[in-house]
Design an enzyme around this catalytic site. Sequence first.
Site, PDB file in Angstrom:
ATOM      1  N   MET A 117      -9.170   8.300   8.854  1.00 35.67           N
ATOM      2  CA  MET A 117      -9.142   9.356   7.702  1.00 35.67           C
ATOM      3  C   MET A 117     -10.251   9.405   7.925  1.00 35.67           C
ATOM      4  SD  MET A 117      -9.542   5.554   5.424  1.00 35.67           S
ATOM      5  CE  MET A 117     -10.031   4.093   6.684  1.00 35.67           C
ATOM      6  N   ASP A 168       1.239  -1.194  -0.154  1.00 34.21           N
ATOM      7  CA  ASP A 168       0.281  -0.103   0.177  1.00 34.21           C
ATOM      8  C   ASP A 168       0.708   1.559  -0.346  1.00 34.21           C
ATOM      9  OD1 ASP A 168      -2.392  -1.096   0.170  1.00 34.21           O
ATOM     10  OD2 ASP A 168      -2.777  -1.386   2.039  1.00 34.21           O
ATOM     11  N   LYS A 174      -3.715   3.006  -2.996  1.00 33.77           N
ATOM     12  CA  LYS A 174      -4.692   4.323  -3.285  1.00 33.77           C
ATOM     13  C   LYS A 174      -4.770   5.600  -2.931  1.00 33.77           C
ATOM     14  CE  LYS A 174      -8.215   0.404  -3.683  1.00 33.77           C
ATOM     15  NZ  LYS A 174      -7.246  -0.691  -2.419  1.00 33.77           N
TER      16      LYS A 174
END
Length: 284
Positions: free
Chosen positions: A194, A59, A81
């Site tokens: 997040m 990641d 991402k």
Amino acid sequence: MKAFPMFIRTARAGIKASPPPKPASTGHICLVGAGPGARDLLTLRAVERLQKADVIFYDRLVDEEVLDLARPDAERVFVGKHVGAHTWPQDRINRMIVTEACKGKRVVRLKSGDPGIFGRATEEIDAANEAGIAVELVPGVTAVSAAGAMLGRSLTERNVADVLVLATGTGCASDPAPDSTRHSGPGTTTAFYMGVRHAERLAHDLIGKGLPSDASVDIAVEVSKPGQKHLTATIGTLAATIKREKITGCAVLLVTWPKCLVMENVDFPRHAGFLPAQRQALPA
């Protein structure tokens, strides 16, 4: 005297030798938690799996020093991402890890933190199961644990907060604005993952539930990494503080709601988890 291979010596003794084991027709997939950043926070099992891997899909938040623990000849594939730029959508990652495992390779899917906490591990496990590929989950140190260590304090405290809630501030296409604060209340510490881009909404929701606007919030940025930092704000100034300090990276928002705080003029619905009797029992 020259030594013969074991299977030749066995044959001369009149015992039929067993053929050497055949390599497995398929490999396996291991979802490994890379921890919050510092490579010495990896588990021993995580390091062992990295050192045995043939190919590693990692990641965006995985530190380069963590990758250095892998075998030098292991293939490394970046599948990170970015917000608004999903070059590697989840279904493509699923296909890739299954394809490599079907070639007989030992595949490691390296995820920051713990793969089972907001890491979309279920989708990759399902893909492996559907393909008949053996899959393993190796837990890692999640970001909020590292945040508590950075702050030098416990995430739970007797008579203050005996419930720890892990929530995400962001969602997906089908649920873009999850009800992130539904379990927050007196006696809880809520860790918002997040949540930087959604700080204003989170603060509004918490104030609406009865948390005073001057309640303190800890902003733990890039925990366990060289650039880690700790900022404080109030619920009322949270969004402005994040904007002023230009916080755009990985951060955990920690909100402790002590048991002793009185909630006045707040009407809790039953589904929120606070029954009227519980509300009345709160100390003044």
